[in-house]
Design a protein around this motif. Structure first.
Motif, PDB file in Angstrom:
ATOM      1  N   LEU A 234     -71.790  15.266 -31.489  1.00  0.00           N
ATOM      2  CA  LEU A 234     -71.931  16.722 -31.575  1.00  0.00           C
ATOM      3  C   LEU A 234     -73.273  17.167 -32.165  1.00  0.00           C
ATOM      4  CD1 LEU A 234     -70.425  19.402 -31.098  1.00  0.00           C
ATOM      5  CD2 LEU A 234     -69.401  19.160 -33.357  1.00  0.00           C
ATOM      6  N   TYR A 235     -73.699  16.465 -33.217  1.00  0.00           N
ATOM      7  CA  TYR A 235     -74.933  16.908 -33.902  1.00  0.00           C
ATOM      8  C   TYR A 235     -76.076  15.905 -33.769  1.00  0.00           C
ATOM      9  CZ  TYR A 235     -71.142  19.198 -36.547  1.00  0.00           C
ATOM     10  OH  TYR A 235     -70.012  19.857 -36.913  1.00  0.00           O
ATOM     11  N   GLY A 236     -75.833  14.806 -33.055  1.00  0.00           N
ATOM     12  CA  GLY A 236     -76.819  13.723 -33.060  1.00  0.00           C
ATOM     13  C   GLY A 236     -76.937  13.135 -34.452  1.00  0.00           C
TER      14      GLY A 236
ATOM     15  N   VAL B 278     -61.764  22.403 -48.356  1.00  0.00           N
ATOM     16  CA  VAL B 278     -60.686  21.578 -47.789  1.00  0.00           C
ATOM     17  C   VAL B 278     -61.010  21.126 -46.370  1.00  0.00           C
ATOM     18  CG1 VAL B 278     -58.245  21.699 -47.081  1.00  0.00           C
ATOM     19  CG2 VAL B 278     -58.966  22.676 -49.276  1.00  0.00           C
ATOM     20  N   LYS B 279     -61.807  21.894 -45.653  1.00  0.00           N
ATOM     21  CA  LYS B 279     -62.117  21.547 -44.269  1.00  0.00           C
ATOM     22  C   LYS B 279     -62.805  20.189 -44.138  1.00  0.00           C
ATOM     23  CE  LYS B 279     -65.124  25.063 -43.516  1.00  0.00           C
ATOM     24  NZ  LYS B 279     -65.588  25.597 -44.816  1.00  0.00           N
ATOM     25  N   ALA B 280     -63.435  19.707 -45.209  1.00  0.00           N
ATOM     26  CA  ALA B 280     -64.170  18.437 -45.103  1.00  0.00           C
ATOM     27  C   ALA B 280     -63.220  17.245 -44.971  1.00  0.00           C
ATOM     28  CB  ALA B 280     -65.077  18.248 -46.318  1.00  0.00           C
TER      29      ALA B 280
ATOM     30  N   TYR C 110     -76.531  23.755 -35.837  1.00  0.00           N
ATOM     31  CA  TYR C 110     -75.083  23.970 -35.724  1.00  0.00           C
ATOM     32  C   TYR C 110     -74.418  24.157 -37.091  1.00  0.00           C
ATOM     33  CZ  TYR C 110     -75.063  22.545 -30.799  1.00  0.00           C
ATOM     34  OH  TYR C 110     -75.274  22.451 -29.451  1.00  0.00           O
ATOM     35  N   ILE C 111     -75.102  23.788 -38.169  1.00  0.00           N
ATOM     36  CA  ILE C 111     -74.477  23.919 -39.486  1.00  0.00           C
ATOM     37  C   ILE C 111     -75.329  24.763 -40.425  1.00  0.00           C
ATOM     38  CG2 ILE C 111     -72.926  21.925 -39.450  1.00  0.00           C
ATOM     39  CD1 ILE C 111     -75.069  20.225 -40.726  1.00  0.00           C
ATOM     40  N   THR C 112     -76.132  25.636 -39.831  1.00  0.00           N
ATOM     41  CA  THR C 112     -76.842  26.612 -40.642  1.00  0.00           C
ATOM     42  C   THR C 112     -76.117  27.942 -40.470  1.00  0.00           C
ATOM     43  OG1 THR C 112     -79.019  27.409 -41.269  1.00  0.00           O
ATOM     44  CG2 THR C 112     -78.587  27.361 -38.925  1.00  0.00           C
TER      45      THR C 112
ATOM     46  N   ILE D  44     -69.105  27.424 -56.833  1.00  0.00           N
ATOM     47  CA  ILE D  44     -69.658  26.713 -55.672  1.00  0.00           C
ATOM     48  C   ILE D  44     -68.503  26.095 -54.888  1.00  0.00           C
ATOM     49  CG2 ILE D  44     -71.975  26.220 -56.557  1.00  0.00           C
ATOM     50  CD1 ILE D  44     -71.012  23.475 -57.439  1.00  0.00           C
ATOM     51  N   GLU D  45     -68.791  25.735 -53.630  1.00  0.00           N
ATOM     52  CA  GLU D  45     -67.736  25.233 -52.728  1.00  0.00           C
ATOM     53  C   GLU D  45     -68.185  23.961 -52.011  1.00  0.00           C
ATOM     54  OE1 GLU D  45     -67.715  28.528 -50.022  1.00  0.00           O
ATOM     55  OE2 GLU D  45     -66.293  29.680 -51.215  1.00  0.00           O
ATOM     56  N   PRO D  46     -68.375  22.856 -52.714  1.00  0.00           N
ATOM     57  CA  PRO D  46     -68.815  21.646 -52.015  1.00  0.00           C
ATOM     58  C   PRO D  46     -67.679  21.004 -51.211  1.00  0.00           C
ATOM     59  CG  PRO D  46     -68.397  21.153 -54.319  1.00  0.00           C
ATOM     60  CD  PRO D  46     -68.181  22.642 -54.143  1.00  0.00           C
ATOM     61  N   GLY D  47     -68.033  20.473 -50.048  1.00  0.00           N
ATOM     62  CA  GLY D  47     -67.053  19.746 -49.247  1.00  0.00           C
ATOM     63  C   GLY D  47     -67.564  18.335 -49.004  1.00  0.00           C
ATOM     64  N   ARG D  48     -68.586  18.256 -48.141  1.00  0.00           N
ATOM     65  CA  ARG D  48     -69.157  16.963 -47.760  1.00  0.00           C
ATOM     66  C   ARG D  48     -69.515  16.097 -48.971  1.00  0.00           C
ATOM     67  NH1 ARG D  48     -72.217  16.469 -43.138  1.00  0.00           N
ATOM     68  NH2 ARG D  48     -72.532  18.725 -43.205  1.00  0.00           N
ATOM     69  N   SER D  49     -70.213  16.704 -49.934  1.00  0.00           N
ATOM     70  CA  SER D  49     -70.733  15.915 -51.054  1.00  0.00           C
ATOM     71  C   SER D  49     -69.615  15.308 -51.902  1.00  0.00           C
ATOM     72  CB  SER D  49     -71.640  16.789 -51.921  1.00  0.00           C
ATOM     73  OG  SER D  49     -70.986  18.008 -52.245  1.00  0.00           O
TER      74      SER D  49
ATOM     75  N   GLY E 136     -71.266  29.177 -52.411  1.00  0.00           N
ATOM     76  CA  GLY E 136     -70.870  28.349 -51.267  1.00  0.00           C
ATOM     77  C   GLY E 136     -71.130  26.870 -51.503  1.00  0.00           C
ATOM     78  N   GLY E 137     -71.139  26.130 -50.403  1.00  0.00           N
ATOM     79  CA  GLY E 137     -71.327  24.673 -50.516  1.00  0.00           C
ATOM     80  C   GLY E 137     -72.673  24.268 -49.964  1.00  0.00           C
ATOM     81  N   GLY E 138     -72.751  23.050 -49.400  1.00  0.00           N
ATOM     82  CA  GLY E 138     -73.949  22.668 -48.668  1.00  0.00           C
ATOM     83  C   GLY E 138     -74.736  21.488 -49.185  1.00  0.00           C
ATOM     84  N   LEU E 139     -74.396  20.987 -50.384  1.00  0.00           N
ATOM     85  CA  LEU E 139     -75.196  19.869 -50.913  1.00  0.00           C
ATOM     86  C   LEU E 139     -75.155  18.686 -49.940  1.00  0.00           C
ATOM     87  CD1 LEU E 139     -76.793  18.577 -53.269  1.00  0.00           C
ATOM     88  CD2 LEU E 139     -74.603  17.786 -54.185  1.00  0.00           C
TER      89      LEU E 139
END
Ligand code: LLP
Length: 405
Positions: free
Chosen positions: A326-328, A65-67, A167-169, A283-288, A244-247
């Motif tokens: 923030l992340y370039g 949901v954070k995405a 920052y996102i690892t 699994i927990e995808p957000g961004r993808s 988790g997520g991360g794709l």
């Protein structure tokens, strides 16, 4: 295979004609800028792909949901039967209000407050993913005080490099997340002592925007399998494995890959993670799920000719979308007005926001159609970690959202 996927061949290529086109976007031209624009058709197609694969591979999907926590987005996702991955009490409440069942909701985070833990227990979420030994003891105490049992999974830090921005690892031993190997013996003992905890599995999440899909997720699965076996050898039953997520998604060419490669991800899991009968994989995808469905629309306020550079100054700033500052992070920029007019000629610009910070830059040396004051620009792939991370820095108004359905 679904009719759509069959008609198109490889996923990720077939939806191009369904992406928002310049004329559709220009249709919102009279709206106050900046604003976010979401393509709900693309969201639905992305979800259809996820649902099809999740059923093919027997993997349960919880949307992070954070995405993006906009109501229409959450409702569309919950209506397709996905669960939710939450990281605060408010996210839990909002997810439940917007159609996600408690039985498909998981709750992670290194710093859960007592009130949030109480809420998660009283709502009966599927699992509280505990990130430290002290947290497990506090959850046990709170559940015992409530005369209930808490469903708990334990988040493990698998010490894996996700090859992504630092920052996102999250899965390296020096990161604050999860319980590390040196604490495993103590963990088994603690779980044995906690009578108000119903231990239901292990949770992993190694980072975000992972593009090295086959290698990194295969490594995660192999490490997870090894850790699961270790706990089983100590007599613990692992009923759920949450990876988790991360794709990652294609920020460079979003129009070419509007639907991320969920097939590669789930195939890798199915092939690499050995599974005992009855064990559930999550699994927990957000961004993808949401990134490619959203753009940030902004107008060119000024074309400023500097001595070395030509600047396009926009009315959206880092407070609306903080990822570049923030992340370039790279986000593709389109000049929508110029596209709709078929304008000819190109120029190189630094595209910058109005905020008084030198990091308020959308992109340097970007080749764009010759641009003018008043042109509508799209900052692409802004559907994830865009609006949710916005602020009112400089007391600027928050950008609102529009939806194309
Ligand atoms: N599960 C857990 C436990 C997480 O911490 C995250 C993201 C996810 C799932 C979803 O990961 P995703 O599928 O979206 O990669 N603001 C950053 C991203 C932060 C991600 C934090 N955790 C960005 O804009 O790139």
């Amino acid at each position: 295979m679904s009719v759509l996927a069959a008609a198109c061949g490889a996923p990720g290529r077939c939806y191009r004609q369904n992406m928002m086109n310049a004329n559709e976007i220009v249709g919102f031209g009279n709206r106050k800028t900046p604003f976010y624009l979401y393509d709900m058709r693309l969201l639905s197609r992305t979800l259809d792909e996820i649902v099809r694969l999740s059923s093919d591979y027997g993997i349960e999907v919880h949307y992070a949901v954070k995405a993006n926590a906009n109501v229409p987005v959450l409702r569309r996702i919950s209506s397709k039967g996905l669960g939710a991955d939450c990281v605060s009490g408010n996210e839990i409440l909002f997810a439940l209000e917007n159609g996600f069942p408690a039985g498909k909701t998981v709750f992670s985070g290194v710093g859960k407050t007592d009130r949030e833990i109480e809420l998660a227990i009283s709502k009966g979420v599927f699992s509280i993913n505990c990130e430290s030994l002290p947290e497990i003891r506090v959850v046990n105490e709170i559940a015992s005080g409530m005369g209930k049992k808490a469903n708990v999974s334990v988040r493990i830090n698998p010490d894996i490099d996700a090859h992504t921005h630092k920052y996102i690892t999250t899965g390296l031993e020096e990161n604050k997340f999860g319980i590390s190997r040196y604490e495993f013996e103590e963990l088994v003992k603690t779980l044995g002592e906690c009578e108000s905890i119903d231990f239901n599995g292990l949770h992993f999440h190694i980072g975000s925007q992972i593009t090295d899909v086959a290698d990194v997720f295969a490594l995660e699965c192999r490490r997870a399998a090894e850790i699961v076996s270790w706990f089983e050898s100590k007599g613990l039953e692992i009923r759920n494995i949450n990876l988790g997520g991360g794709l990652g998604i294609d920020y460079e060419e979003p129009q070419k890959h509007p639907v991320p490669d969920f097939a590669a991800w789930m195939r890798t899991i199915a092939r690499t993670l050995p599974r005992k009968e009855g064990v559930r994989v999550h699994i927990e995808p957000g961004r993808s799920v949401v990134a490619q469905c959203g753009i940030l629309c902004t107008r060119v306020l000024y074309v400023k000719e500097g001595q070395k550079k030509t600047f396009l100054i926009t009315d959206a700033g880092m407070n609306d979308l903080i990822r570049p500052a923030l992340y370039g992070a790279y986000h593709k920029i389109r000049n929508i007005t110029a596209e709709a007019e078929n304008r000819s000629g190109e120029k190189v610009y630094d595209v910058v926001g109005p905020v008084c910070e030198s990091s308020d830059v959308w992109g340097e040396d970007r080749t764009l159609p010759a641009s003018r004051r008043g042109d509508l620009l799209a900052i692409c792939s802004a559907g994830a970690y865009g609006q949710v991370m916005a602020s009112r820095y400089n007391l600027r108004d928050l950008a609102e959202a529009e939806y194309i359905d």
